[in-house]
Design an enzyme around this catalytic site. Sequence first.
Site, short mmCIF file in Angstrom:
data_model
loop_
_atom_site.label_atom_id
_atom_site.label_comp_id
_atom_site.label_asym_id
_atom_site.label_seq_id
_atom_site.Cartn_x
_atom_site.Cartn_y
_atom_site.Cartn_z
N PRO A 102 0.82 -1.22 0.00
CG PRO A 102 0.08 -0.93 2.20
CD PRO A 102 0.92 -1.83 1.34
CE LYS A 106 6.24 4.65 -16.82
NZ LYS A 106 5.60 4.00 -15.71
CG ASN A 162 10.29 3.46 -15.86
OD1 ASN A 162 9.58 2.49 -16.02
ND2 ASN A 162 9.83 4.57 -15.32
CB SER A 208 9.42 6.24 -7.98
OG SER A 208 9.78 5.33 -8.99
NE ARG A 228 11.68 4.41 -0.44
CZ ARG A 228 11.01 5.54 -0.18
NH1 ARG A 228 10.69 5.85 1.04
NH2 ARG A 228 10.63 6.34 -1.16
CG LEU A 262 18.53 3.33 -6.05
CD1 LEU A 262 19.56 4.06 -6.93
CD2 LEU A 262 17.50 4.30 -5.51
CD GLU A 263 11.06 -0.27 -8.72
OE1 GLU A 263 10.78 0.86 -9.17
OE2 GLU A 263 10.24 -1.20 -8.70
N1 LIG Z 1 5.08 5.99 -7.74
C1 LIG Z 1 4.91 6.20 -9.04
O1 LIG Z 1 4.61 7.30 -9.47
C2 LIG Z 1 5.05 5.06 -10.01
C3 LIG Z 1 4.64 5.27 -11.34
C4 LIG Z 1 4.73 4.22 -12.24
C5 LIG Z 1 5.20 3.00 -11.82
N2 LIG Z 1 5.60 2.83 -10.53
C6 LIG Z 1 6.09 1.51 -10.13
O2 LIG Z 1 5.11 0.92 -9.29
C7 LIG Z 1 5.76 0.04 -8.36
C8 LIG Z 1 5.35 0.46 -6.96
O3 LIG Z 1 5.91 1.74 -6.72
P1 LIG Z 1 5.45 2.72 -5.56
O4 LIG Z 1 6.00 4.06 -5.91
O5 LIG Z 1 4.01 2.58 -5.28
O6 LIG Z 1 6.30 2.11 -4.33
P2 LIG Z 1 6.18 2.48 -2.79
O7 LIG Z 1 5.47 3.76 -2.61
O8 LIG Z 1 7.54 2.34 -2.21
O9 LIG Z 1 5.23 1.35 -2.22
C9 LIG Z 1 5.64 0.03 -1.97
C10 LIG Z 1 4.77 -0.49 -0.84
O10 LIG Z 1 5.05 -1.89 -0.67
C11 LIG Z 1 5.18 -2.13 0.72
N3 LIG Z 1 5.97 -3.33 0.95
C12 LIG Z 1 7.31 -3.48 0.91
N4 LIG Z 1 7.66 -4.75 1.16
C13 LIG Z 1 6.50 -5.42 1.38
C14 LIG Z 1 6.20 -6.77 1.71
N5 LIG Z 1 7.15 -7.68 1.88
N6 LIG Z 1 4.90 -7.10 1.87
C15 LIG Z 1 3.92 -6.19 1.71
N7 LIG Z 1 4.14 -4.89 1.41
C16 LIG Z 1 5.43 -4.52 1.25
C17 LIG Z 1 5.86 -0.88 1.24
O11 LIG Z 1 5.73 -0.84 2.65
P3 LIG Z 1 6.41 0.30 3.56
O12 LIG Z 1 5.30 1.29 3.74
O13 LIG Z 1 6.81 -0.41 4.79
O14 LIG Z 1 7.57 0.87 2.77
C18 LIG Z 1 5.05 0.18 0.50
O15 LIG Z 1 3.82 0.42 1.15
C19 LIG Z 1 7.26 0.17 -8.63
O16 LIG Z 1 7.67 -0.84 -9.52
C20 LIG Z 1 7.38 1.52 -9.33
O17 LIG Z 1 8.51 1.61 -10.17
C21 LIG Z 1 5.53 3.82 -9.60
#
Ligand SMILES: NC(=O)c1ccc[n+]([C@@H]2O[C@H](COP(=O)([O-])OP(=O)(O)OC[C@H]3O[C@@H](n4cnc5c(N)ncnc54)[C@H](OP(=O)(O)O)[C@@H]3O)[C@@H](O)[C@H]2O)c1
Length: 290
Positions: A6, A172, A176, A241, A250, A252-253
């Site tokens: 989340p 995409k 990235n 991100s 944190r 990095l991907e």
């Molecule tokens: N953000 C963007 O604008 C964006 C846009 C396009 C694509 N993406 C892609 O979408 C994906 C997600 O990105 P995001 O930005 O949403 O990441 P994020 O904000 O870091 O969210 C990741 C979530 O996963 C949780 N998590 C980590 N380990 C876990 C586990 N073992 N079990 C359950 N939950 C866990 C984290 O918990 P904590 O709260 O403890 O950290 C955090 O809530 C990535 O691949 C990113 O590249 C992101």
Amino acid sequence: MAVIGPGAIGTTIAALLHERHIAVTIAGRSPRGSLQLDTDRGAVTVPGPVLTDPTRSTAAADVVFLAVKATQTAAAEPWLTALCEPSTVVCVLQNGIEQIETVAPLVPRSTVVPAIVWFPAERRPDGMVRLRGTPRLTVPRTDGADRIRDLLQHTGCALEIAEDFRTLAWQKLLQNAVAGLMALTGRRAGMFHRGDVGGVALAYLRECLAVARADGADLADDEPERLLEKFRAFPSDMGTSMLSDREDGRPLEWEARNGVIGRLGRRYGIPTPVGDVVVPLLAAASDGPG
Ligand SMILES: NC(=O)c1ccc[n+]([C@@H]2O[C@H](COP(=O)([O-])OP(=O)(O)OC[C@H]3O[C@@H](n4cnc5c(N)ncnc54)[C@H](OP(=O)(O)O)[C@@H]3O)[C@@H](O)[C@H]2O)c1
């Protein structure tokens, strides 16, 4: 329905489903009472709690949205095991082009559908997620895609089912990959206005384009120039991100967004000299040592 992870993207999807009165199990790592999304239309609160113990009995879900970072996929396996049954569709909301290769082995009996996430969302220090723009996803025309479309209908998240998903996923990925340069410099999109940075970006994008085409993507010759113009048109304070992850210390991907291109380049015999410099620097920035 369930959302694993989340964070920025997971909160957005959970909130859109909640607004349509669809119950969502929220599976996370850090306990929280609720999720909050801030949109141009106002704030949405998704009642929690965020579950953090996959060993506690949890009902399997019809659709699971996996929205952890690519670096966190393996650690999320216990949640996938708890929430998936053979009829479950797992929609992977992650950047990269290897979602099936990385997630399907963790849920061998379920259907995995990769999704391209086209909207930016950001986690704020207070835990609220700010959604920028209109939520939009693309999935391939494959088993499970219709179920995701039906679920997201009327949620405010546009869903495209693409015939040529490979091309769009690579498009995409190129975006990235070059955005990764921001994580190296610690600068935002304004840096692409520099002539020298523009030159590096174009050289990097051209070698990425060659690998993309070898891998079946049908991208135009001028895709690198188009992407550079896109970055130059972004607000100069727009980040990525990966830059936020770097600023917050944190992981990095780098492998899913950059490393994969060099790896495939080697498979197809295509040199990736710029990536061969960029990737080790990103890897070291992410994982050290030092
Ligand atoms: N953000 C963007 O604008 C964006 C846009 C396009 C694509 N993406 C892609 O979408 C994906 C997600 O990105 P995001 O930005 O949403 O990441 P994020 O904000 O870091 O969210 C990741 C979530 O996963 C949780 N998590 C980590 N380990 C876990 C586990 N073992 N079990 C359950 N939950 C866990 C984290 O918990 P904590 O709260 O403890 O950290 C955090 O809530 C990535 O691949 C990113 O590249 C992101």
